[in-house]
Design an enzyme around this catalytic site. Structure first.
Site, PDB file in Angstrom:
ATOM      1  N   GLY A  16     -17.130  60.726  14.990  1.00 15.57           N
ATOM      2  CA  GLY A  16     -16.779  59.956  13.799  1.00 15.57           C
ATOM      3  C   GLY A  16     -15.487  59.179  13.980  1.00 15.57           C
ATOM      4  O   GLY A  16     -14.456  59.764  14.307  1.00 15.57           O
ATOM      5  N   GLY A  18     -13.972  57.375  11.520  1.00 19.31           N
ATOM      6  CA  GLY A  18     -13.384  57.037  10.214  1.00 19.31           C
ATOM      7  C   GLY A  18     -11.876  57.235  10.279  1.00 19.31           C
ATOM      8  O   GLY A  18     -11.292  57.327  11.369  1.00 19.31           O
ATOM      9  N   PHE A  19     -11.226  57.331   9.111  1.00 19.62           N
ATOM     10  CA  PHE A  19      -9.765  57.448   9.077  1.00 19.62           C
ATOM     11  C   PHE A  19      -9.277  58.644   9.888  1.00 19.62           C
ATOM     12  O   PHE A  19      -8.290  58.568  10.618  1.00 19.62           O
ATOM     13  CB  PHE A  19      -9.290  57.627   7.632  1.00 19.62           C
ATOM     14  CG  PHE A  19      -9.521  56.407   6.790  1.00 19.62           C
ATOM     15  CD1 PHE A  19      -8.633  55.347   6.839  1.00 19.62           C
ATOM     16  CD2 PHE A  19     -10.629  56.312   5.977  1.00 19.62           C
ATOM     17  CE1 PHE A  19      -8.837  54.222   6.065  1.00 19.62           C
ATOM     18  CE2 PHE A  19     -10.848  55.188   5.199  1.00 19.62           C
ATOM     19  CZ  PHE A  19      -9.955  54.139   5.244  1.00 19.62           C
ATOM     20  N   VAL A  85     -24.738  61.701  16.849  1.00 23.61           N
ATOM     21  CA  VAL A  85     -24.851  63.126  17.165  1.00 23.61           C
ATOM     22  C   VAL A  85     -25.934  63.724  16.288  1.00 23.61           C
ATOM     23  O   VAL A  85     -26.009  63.428  15.093  1.00 23.61           O
ATOM     24  CB  VAL A  85     -23.490  63.816  16.911  1.00 23.61           C
ATOM     25  CG1 VAL A  85     -23.624  65.328  16.940  1.00 23.61           C
ATOM     26  CG2 VAL A  85     -22.481  63.353  17.949  1.00 23.61           C
ATOM     27  N   GLU A 177     -14.394  49.926 -10.132  1.00 18.94           N
ATOM     28  CA  GLU A 177     -14.072  48.738  -9.340  1.00 18.94           C
ATOM     29  C   GLU A 177     -15.276  47.796  -9.268  1.00 18.94           C
ATOM     30  O   GLU A 177     -15.136  46.579  -9.413  1.00 18.94           O
ATOM     31  CB  GLU A 177     -13.612  49.158  -7.941  1.00 18.94           C
ATOM     32  CG  GLU A 177     -12.227  49.804  -7.998  1.00 18.94           C
ATOM     33  CD  GLU A 177     -11.776  50.500  -6.726  1.00 18.94           C
ATOM     34  OE1 GLU A 177     -10.618  50.935  -6.691  1.00 18.94           O
ATOM     35  OE2 GLU A 177     -12.570  50.626  -5.772  1.00 18.94           O
ATOM     36  N   ASP A 306     -13.990  64.003   4.657  1.00 13.30           N
ATOM     37  CA  ASP A 306     -14.983  64.243   3.599  1.00 13.30           C
ATOM     38  C   ASP A 306     -15.974  65.345   3.955  1.00 13.30           C
ATOM     39  O   ASP A 306     -16.652  65.880   3.079  1.00 13.30           O
ATOM     40  CB  ASP A 306     -15.779  62.957   3.326  1.00 13.30           C
ATOM     41  CG  ASP A 306     -14.981  61.939   2.517  1.00 13.30           C
ATOM     42  OD1 ASP A 306     -13.796  62.198   2.243  1.00 13.30           O
ATOM     43  OD2 ASP A 306     -15.550  60.895   2.165  1.00 13.30           O
ATOM     44  N   ALA A 322      -9.327  58.697   1.368  1.00 12.93           N
ATOM     45  CA  ALA A 322      -8.896  58.185   2.667  1.00 12.93           C
ATOM     46  C   ALA A 322      -7.563  58.807   3.077  1.00 12.93           C
ATOM     47  O   ALA A 322      -7.349  59.129   4.243  1.00 12.93           O
ATOM     48  CB  ALA A 322      -8.786  56.669   2.592  1.00 12.93           C
ATOM     49  N   GLN A 323      -6.662  58.972   2.107  1.00 10.36           N
ATOM     50  CA  GLN A 323      -5.327  59.498   2.462  1.00 10.36           C
ATOM     51  C   GLN A 323      -5.407  60.952   2.945  1.00 10.36           C
ATOM     52  O   GLN A 323      -4.636  61.351   3.816  1.00 10.36           O
ATOM     53  CB  GLN A 323      -4.344  59.354   1.313  1.00 10.36           C
ATOM     54  CG  GLN A 323      -4.807  59.915   0.002  1.00 10.36           C
ATOM     55  CD  GLN A 323      -3.680  59.930  -1.034  1.00 10.36           C
ATOM     56  OE1 GLN A 323      -2.528  60.140  -0.686  1.00 10.36           O
ATOM     57  NE2 GLN A 323      -4.017  59.723  -2.286  1.00 10.36           N
TER      58      GLN A 323
END
Ligand SMILES: Cc1cc2nc3c(=O)[nH]c(=O)nc-3n(C[C@H](O)[C@H](O)[C@H](O)COP(=O)(O)OP(=O)(O)OC[C@H]3O[C@@H](n4cnc5c(N)ncnc54)[C@H](O)[C@@H]3O)c2cc1C
Length: 423
Positions: A16, A18-19, A85, A177, A306, A322-323
């Site tokens: 992964g 991601g962040f 994977v 949003e 996550d 994300a943080q």
């Protein structure tokens, strides 16, 4: 965290980009004695917090994504593999890729994130796409723009009304949003361009099962957000659990709402890391981890972001943000480096909340950071600066800033082409 000092290169496999996966790889850097392989089924790192702007024609896909290979080009001891994977063998310490191929690891880091959950109704996915990938954003952008085109050539008032009804399910930050951005598109960007319809008459509905929107924020900010959405022309419908979604629209709390566009922003389900590892998960599929992000009972396996479940200082699970993912990745990169190279035992992971943010529209946002609460333009400015700062890559930061400035000054949207293909 188990301690060991090795003589040969220690192979860390990260699944992964991601962040968190990316931050772990960057933290391990070019450390001699450590070899890193990062596997992702996409070739790009995606900045999900701005995905709704791709779905609502503010930004183009390339402006919120960066090739992982390019981000890690200076990390000479890191190999990036494009692949999915599908299984892990913790006893044999191998990872199996779809289509064949195995990777042997010394340490495994799983950072595979989450996907949508339709609360036991997978059949709704066909009619109500969620927003998680660039393909999702393109699909939503296409159906939103197409709905106005269909309304322009509708043969009956009933059909026109159906085309101009947009139902967004879920009053969390993503739903808020999306609703604000679609209302802005209808009431600002498209005004004056159609001859048979008035885009500003579009109905944008934000449907939430709970008693209020933006539940993680204080009540004052939730009610401010509701008022700001109402000013934009969004109808907020709280206390309305969704009972059905089909080609005609949505049924919520017994009311049938005819809508050509339905967007899902309600539930998430962690990736199947728990199943791969054969460990217990919570109902959302998250793998329970120790304070050092290691999976209980499995040597050398870490899950973060996550896909993981870890309690914060208030004993409540850390949110899927994300943080959180970013800080966990930075922590694990440092921790693994110290442990592999110097046999150090790391301190437990500690999350530092850098504030909750949600944007509603032009000049309207909410920010909560400890006891500080911001709303309106100051919150909007804070949100914009924070998101530009967090975007990966100088080029994207520059382009997104210019796009926003242009959109802010002109109220236009820069990415409104409907591609001829289905993408
Ligand atoms: C629309 C939207 C808006 C958001 N807005 C905000 C916000 O404003 N602020 C905020 O803090 N958070 C926000 N979030 C949440 C935030 O984006 C996530 O918490 C964060 O991305 C989690 O990081 P992650 O690395 O765990 O998962 P992801 O970012 O989803 O990354 C997982 C990676 O793993 C890869 N992967 C998955 N399965 C496999 C596999 N089997 N094989 C190989 N690779 C695999 C994926 O391709 C992906 O690159 C938002 C999320 C969404 C969807």
């Amino acid at each position: 965290m188990a301690s060991e000092v090795v003589n040969r290169d220690h192979h860390v496999v990260i699944v992964g980009g991601g962040f968190d996966g990316l931050a772990t790889a960057q933290g391990l850097g070019n450390a001699p004695g450590i070899r890193v392989t990062l596997v992702d089924r996409r070739n790009h790192h995606l900045f999900q917090p701005l995905l709704y702007q791709v779905a609502t024609a503010v930004l183009s896909p390339g402006e919120v994504a960066q090739p992982i290979r390019s981000i890690l080009r200076k990390h000479r001891r890191t190999t990036v593999l494009l692949g999915e994977v599908r299984a892990v063998d913790p006893a044999g310490r191998t990872v199996t890729l779809t289509g064949g191929g195995e990777l042997a690891y010394d340490t495994l880091v799983i950072a595979t994130g989450a996907t949508h959950s339709y609360f036991g109704h997978p059949e709704w996915a066909k009619f109500a796409p969620g927003l998680k990938t660039l393909d999702d954003a393109r699909r939503i952008r296409r159906s939103v723009l197409q709905a106005f085109e269909d309304a322009e050539r509708a043969l009956s008032e009933e059909e026109r009304r159906r085309c101009l009804t947009f139902a967004i399910i879920g009053g969390g930050p993503t739903g808020v949003e999306m609703a604000g951005a679609i209302a802005g598109l209808a009431r600002q960007a498209l005004v004056g361009e159609f001859r048979n319809i008035r885009p500003e008459e579009a109905r944008v509905l934000l449907i939430e099962a709970g008693p209020r929107i933006l539940a993680p924020f204080p009540e004052t900010l939730s009610s401010y957000a509701e008022r700001a959405l109402a000013r934009l022309g969004v109808t907020v419908m709280t206390g309305r659990p969704v009972e059905n979604i089909d080609a005609d629209g949505v049924t919520a709390a017994g009311e049938v709402i005819s809508a050509a566009t339905v967007i899902w922003g309600a539930g998430v389900q962690a990736s199947p890391a728990g199943r791969w590892l054969g460990v217990e998960t919570d109902r959302a599929g998250r793998v329970r981890v120790e304070p050092d992000l290691a999976v209980e009972g499995l040597a050398h396996v870490y899950v973060l972001g996550d896909a993981s479940l870890l309690a914060g200082e208030d004993r409540r699970p850390l949110p899927g943000l994300a943080q959180v993912a970013q800080q966990q990745g930075e922590y694990l990169g440092r921790a693994l480096r110290g442990q592999i190279l110097r046999a150090e035992t790391p301190p437990p992971f500690k999350f530092r909340n850098r504030g909750n943010l949600a944007v509603i529209g032009r000049k309207a946002a909410v920010v909560q950071w400890d006891s500080v609460q911001l709303k309106g333009f100051p919150a909007f400015a804070f949100w914009a600066v924070a998101h530009v700062y967090l975007l990966v890559g100088f080029q994207n930061r520059l382009i997104v800033s210019l796009r926003w400035l242009w959109a802010y000054l002109t109220k236009r949207r820069g990415s409104r082409i409907i591609p001829e293909s289905s993408s």
